[in-house]
Scaffold this motif. Structure first.
Motif, PDB file in Angstrom:
ATOM      1  N   LEU A   1       0.836  -1.199   0.000  1.00  0.00           N
ATOM      2  CA  LEU A   1       0.000   0.000   0.000  1.00  0.00           C
ATOM      3  C   LEU A   1       0.872   1.251   0.000  1.00  0.00           C
ATOM      4  CD1 LEU A   1      -2.748   1.323   0.055  1.00  0.00           C
ATOM      5  CD2 LEU A   1      -2.808   0.985   2.537  1.00  0.00           C
ATOM      6  N   GLN A   2       1.942   1.236   0.739  1.00  0.00           N
ATOM      7  CA  GLN A   2       2.868   2.371   0.759  1.00  0.00           C
ATOM      8  C   GLN A   2       3.428   2.620  -0.636  1.00  0.00           C
ATOM      9  OE1 GLN A   2       3.715   4.470   3.408  1.00  0.00           O
ATOM     10  NE2 GLN A   2       4.711   5.653   1.804  1.00  0.00           N
ATOM     11  N   ALA A   3       3.782   1.553  -1.347  1.00  0.00           N
ATOM     12  CA  ALA A   3       4.305   1.700  -2.707  1.00  0.00           C
ATOM     13  C   ALA A   3       3.259   2.297  -3.634  1.00  0.00           C
ATOM     14  CB  ALA A   3       4.782   0.340  -3.229  1.00  0.00           C
ATOM     15  N   LYS A   4       2.021   1.826  -3.533  1.00  0.00           N
ATOM     16  CA  LYS A   4       0.942   2.382  -4.363  1.00  0.00           C
ATOM     17  C   LYS A   4       0.742   3.861  -4.066  1.00  0.00           C
ATOM     18  CE  LYS A   4      -1.943  -1.770  -4.773  1.00  0.00           C
ATOM     19  NZ  LYS A   4      -3.269  -2.325  -4.430  1.00  0.00           N
ATOM     20  N   LEU A   5       0.745   4.189  -2.793  1.00  0.00           N
ATOM     21  CA  LEU A   5       0.553   5.571  -2.379  1.00  0.00           C
ATOM     22  C   LEU A   5       1.672   6.458  -2.912  1.00  0.00           C
ATOM     23  CD1 LEU A   5      -1.127   7.521  -0.630  1.00  0.00           C
ATOM     24  CD2 LEU A   5       0.275   6.829   1.312  1.00  0.00           C
ATOM     25  N   THR A   6       2.887   5.978  -2.832  1.00  0.00           N
ATOM     26  CA  THR A   6       4.031   6.737  -3.331  1.00  0.00           C
ATOM     27  C   THR A   6       3.930   6.954  -4.836  1.00  0.00           C
ATOM     28  OG1 THR A   6       5.411   5.899  -1.535  1.00  0.00           O
ATOM     29  CG2 THR A   6       6.557   6.753  -3.471  1.00  0.00           C
ATOM     30  N   ARG A   7       3.538   5.906  -5.577  1.00  0.00           N
ATOM     31  CA  ARG A   7       3.365   6.035  -7.033  1.00  0.00           C
ATOM     32  C   ARG A   7       2.256   7.020  -7.371  1.00  0.00           C
ATOM     33  NH1 ARG A   7       4.200   0.465  -6.980  1.00  0.00           N
ATOM     34  NH2 ARG A   7       1.977   0.063  -7.100  1.00  0.00           N
ATOM     35  N   LEU A   8       1.130   6.897  -6.675  1.00  0.00           N
ATOM     36  CA  LEU A   8       0.000   7.794  -6.935  1.00  0.00           C
ATOM     37  C   LEU A   8       0.382   9.241  -6.640  1.00  0.00           C
ATOM     38  CD1 LEU A   8      -2.963   8.125  -7.724  1.00  0.00           C
ATOM     39  CD2 LEU A   8      -3.570   7.656  -5.349  1.00  0.00           C
ATOM     40  N   ALA A   9       1.071   9.462  -5.538  1.00  0.00           N
ATOM     41  CA  ALA A   9       1.499  10.815  -5.190  1.00  0.00           C
ATOM     42  C   ALA A   9       2.417  11.381  -6.267  1.00  0.00           C
ATOM     43  CB  ALA A   9       2.184  10.813  -3.830  1.00  0.00           C
TER      44      ALA A   9
ATOM     45  N   ASP B   1       2.537  10.523  -9.419  1.00  0.00           N
ATOM     46  CA  ASP B   1       1.730  10.765 -10.623  1.00  0.00           C
ATOM     47  C   ASP B   1       0.941  12.060 -10.515  1.00  0.00           C
ATOM     48  OD1 ASP B   1       2.649   8.390 -11.678  1.00  0.00           O
ATOM     49  OD2 ASP B   1       0.783   7.272 -11.318  1.00  0.00           O
ATOM     50  N   ARG B   2       0.524  12.402  -9.300  1.00  0.00           N
ATOM     51  CA  ARG B   2      -0.274  13.610  -9.082  1.00  0.00           C
ATOM     52  C   ARG B   2       0.583  14.826  -8.750  1.00  0.00           C
ATOM     53  NH1 ARG B   2      -5.014  12.471  -4.949  1.00  0.00           N
ATOM     54  NH2 ARG B   2      -6.594  13.147  -6.414  1.00  0.00           N
ATOM     55  N   GLY B   3       1.861  14.635  -8.613  1.00  0.00           N
ATOM     56  CA  GLY B   3       2.730  15.741  -8.235  1.00  0.00           C
ATOM     57  C   GLY B   3       2.483  16.196  -6.802  1.00  0.00           C
ATOM     58  N   SER B   4       2.170  15.250  -5.956  1.00  0.00           N
ATOM     59  CA  SER B   4       1.846  15.534  -4.561  1.00  0.00           C
ATOM     60  C   SER B   4       2.747  14.706  -3.671  1.00  0.00           C
ATOM     61  CB  SER B   4       0.374  15.177  -4.313  1.00  0.00           C
ATOM     62  OG  SER B   4      -0.003  15.486  -3.003  1.00  0.00           O
ATOM     63  N   ASP B   5       2.591  14.884  -2.368  1.00  0.00           N
ATOM     64  CA  ASP B   5       3.346  14.003  -1.484  1.00  0.00           C
ATOM     65  C   ASP B   5       2.386  13.013  -0.839  1.00  0.00           C
ATOM     66  OD1 ASP B   5       2.822  14.419   1.436  1.00  0.00           O
ATOM     67  OD2 ASP B   5       3.493  16.462   1.059  1.00  0.00           O
ATOM     68  N   PRO B   6       2.890  11.846  -0.454  1.00  0.00           N
ATOM     69  CA  PRO B   6       2.018  10.810   0.097  1.00  0.00           C
ATOM     70  C   PRO B   6       1.209  11.268   1.306  1.00  0.00           C
ATOM     71  CG  PRO B   6       4.149   9.875  -0.440  1.00  0.00           C
ATOM     72  CD  PRO B   6       4.269  11.357  -0.605  1.00  0.00           C
ATOM     73  N   GLY B   7       1.794  12.092   2.159  1.00  0.00           N
ATOM     74  CA  GLY B   7       1.073  12.573   3.339  1.00  0.00           C
ATOM     75  C   GLY B   7      -0.161  13.377   2.978  1.00  0.00           C
ATOM     76  N   ALA B   8      -0.062  14.179   1.920  1.00  0.00           N
ATOM     77  CA  ALA B   8      -1.212  14.973   1.473  1.00  0.00           C
ATOM     78  C   ALA B   8      -2.323  14.052   0.968  1.00  0.00           C
ATOM     79  CB  ALA B   8      -0.787  15.949   0.386  1.00  0.00           C
TER      80      ALA B   8
ATOM     81  N   VAL C   1      -2.857  10.947   1.928  1.00  0.00           N
ATOM     82  CA  VAL C   1      -3.438  10.279   3.094  1.00  0.00           C
ATOM     83  C   VAL C   1      -4.413  11.222   3.786  1.00  0.00           C
ATOM     84  CG1 VAL C   1      -2.910   9.345   5.382  1.00  0.00           C
ATOM     85  CG2 VAL C   1      -1.514   8.693   3.423  1.00  0.00           C
ATOM     86  N   GLN C   2      -4.028  12.476   3.965  1.00  0.00           N
ATOM     87  CA  GLN C   2      -4.900  13.469   4.587  1.00  0.00           C
ATOM     88  C   GLN C   2      -6.208  13.597   3.805  1.00  0.00           C
ATOM     89  OE1 GLN C   2      -4.249  15.295   7.429  1.00  0.00           O
ATOM     90  NE2 GLN C   2      -6.185  16.372   7.296  1.00  0.00           N
ATOM     91  N   GLU C   3      -6.114  13.700   2.481  1.00  0.00           N
ATOM     92  CA  GLU C   3      -7.292  13.821   1.632  1.00  0.00           C
ATOM     93  C   GLU C   3      -8.196  12.594   1.750  1.00  0.00           C
ATOM     94  OE1 GLU C   3      -8.286  13.825  -3.119  1.00  0.00           O
ATOM     95  OE2 GLU C   3      -6.391  14.724  -2.481  1.00  0.00           O
TER      96      GLU C   3
END
Length: 74
Positions: free
Chosen positions: A9-17, A19-26, A28-30
């Motif tokens: 899940l961490q890897a998916k989150l990192t990839r998605l972030a 791709d979106r030009g965001s950071d994983p913490g943002a 998760v917050q959303e």
């Protein structure tokens, strides 16, 4: 607060972030905000339904069938 995520899940989150030009913490917050908002809405709607039932404001089965049929003709 600390949240432990499975490595997959961490890897998916990192990839998605990335791709979106965001950071994983943002992200998760959303996601948490969306889930909490949805849960609050759902509980309010349930409470409205229970209150309606307590007042005997119910819709009979036949009327629900007609409503569904009128909305989802296909």
């Amino acid at each position: 607060m600390e949240v432990n995520l499975a490595p997959e899940l961490q890897a998916k989150l990192t990839r998605l972030a990335a791709d979106r030009g965001s950071d994983p913490g943002a992200l998760v917050q959303e996601a948490i905000e969306r889930m909490v908002d949805y849960d609050e809405w759902f509980v309010r709607e349930l409470e409205k339904g229970v209150a309606s039932a307590d007042r005997d404001e119910l819709i009979d089965h036949e009327d629900i069938g007609k409503l569904i049929e009128s909305r989802y003709r296909g």
